[in-house]
Design an enzyme around this catalytic site. Sequence first.
Site: not given
Length: 476
Positions: A82, A126, A171, A310, A312, A373
Amino acid sequence: MPPVPIQPAPLPDGFRWGVSTSAYQIEGAADEDGRGPSIWDTFTARPGAVRDGRTGRTACDHYHRHTEDVALMRGLGLDAYRFSISWSRVQPAGSGPVNAPGLDFYDRLVDELLAAGVAPVPTLFHWDLPQPLEDAGGWLNRDTAHRLGDYAALVADRLGDRVASWITLNEPFVHMVYGYALGLHAPGRTLMLDALPTAHHQLLGHGLAVAALRAAGAGEVLIANNCTPVRPTAGNPEDGSQADPQAAAKAATAAAAYDTLHNRLFTDPLLLGRYPDLSAFGLPDPTWGGLIQDGDLRIVAEPLDALGINYYNPSWIGPPAEGGGLPFEVAEPPSHHPRTGFGWPVVPEGLTELLLALQRRYGPALPPVLITENGCSLAAEAEAEAVHEDRARIDYLRDHIDAVAAAVDQGVDVRGYFTWSLLDNFEWAEGFQQRFGLVEVDFDTLERTPRASYAWYRDRIARHRDPRGGSGTGPV
């Protein structure tokens, strides 16, 4: 002592393994071959905008070293890569004719990836909007959504014969909040709730891009949303917190408001064809004061082949302080969670929690999921000491991959995992102070050195494909 064999998590056959990067963070060559300025070129020129005063003008010099980087991907045994396409490299003004040398670069990259057995998965946007579009209003301007659709058609016309999978946006929540509400990222605006129109315009652009990609024969189209489990600071059973019922109710209300803003605002319209109730943010009108026009939600809700997630960390949310302008307050995570170099809490089980919550909320409307991600940063000074052992990053990857497997075991259709990132890179407002890479980059010499986590990830991929074999040489 011989290495302990890696025990693969029970992930399905055909599960895709990948890595992720983005154009401004790795490419460099900011002034070459007709590339125009993006909002990140402008933002990083501001004194104090980036922690170490650096920019992405050279970054990892991937533009000139992509052959070396594709060889690193081949060495991992990846299924997919990606990356993002620099809109400013393809259309320097954000509209108008194609800059042929810029698109030629991605043409060569796609061919090299395919020759290495790695499927290209480009992201169209992005965060690096061409500066001329920002000068015309950026994502506050509805026209930018249409420019994204035009750009998608141009890129797909050139690459669509070899690219099966596409991502429209990366995002949009983070870009709205950090770029337009708080000013921590490019374009550096501080609009607070007046940034909300950028949510709709990004999603409208997504829908227009989906239509353009489908018209070009795209086989798989998705969006990469940053999502977070939301935990109230009072009465939260996950952390064993206790509170009186009134405090718990206030925290729960605040957490629901944050969940609406961070998660539902950017997922409900995609999967359900409607925005969530935003009255807590001063938008009781479902058309947002006429911003949402007839037919917009039909465009936004163009069917997805997969939803990129994504992840985290979770978010801990409490009630707002008196006089606060938002219906919530972001709180510090509990101290018992270990932290990455960013200070983000390491909570692998939060990924399982998030995936199960998406399944409960959207049911049959939830398409297959790709983890687009997930990764562990260490501060630059910590990496200098830990680069050889790389224990923290290996543990992080192992535990989060196992968290994906736990969600799959409970019925969530997760079809791939892309770690962030292949390379140390220009980490936005942190400059070069945070290192996410499986591969260390010396930003003075640009030399690449695979870390121990590179070997671990290579072996994890190999053992998924053949539980009896794999190289077995990496640390566990």
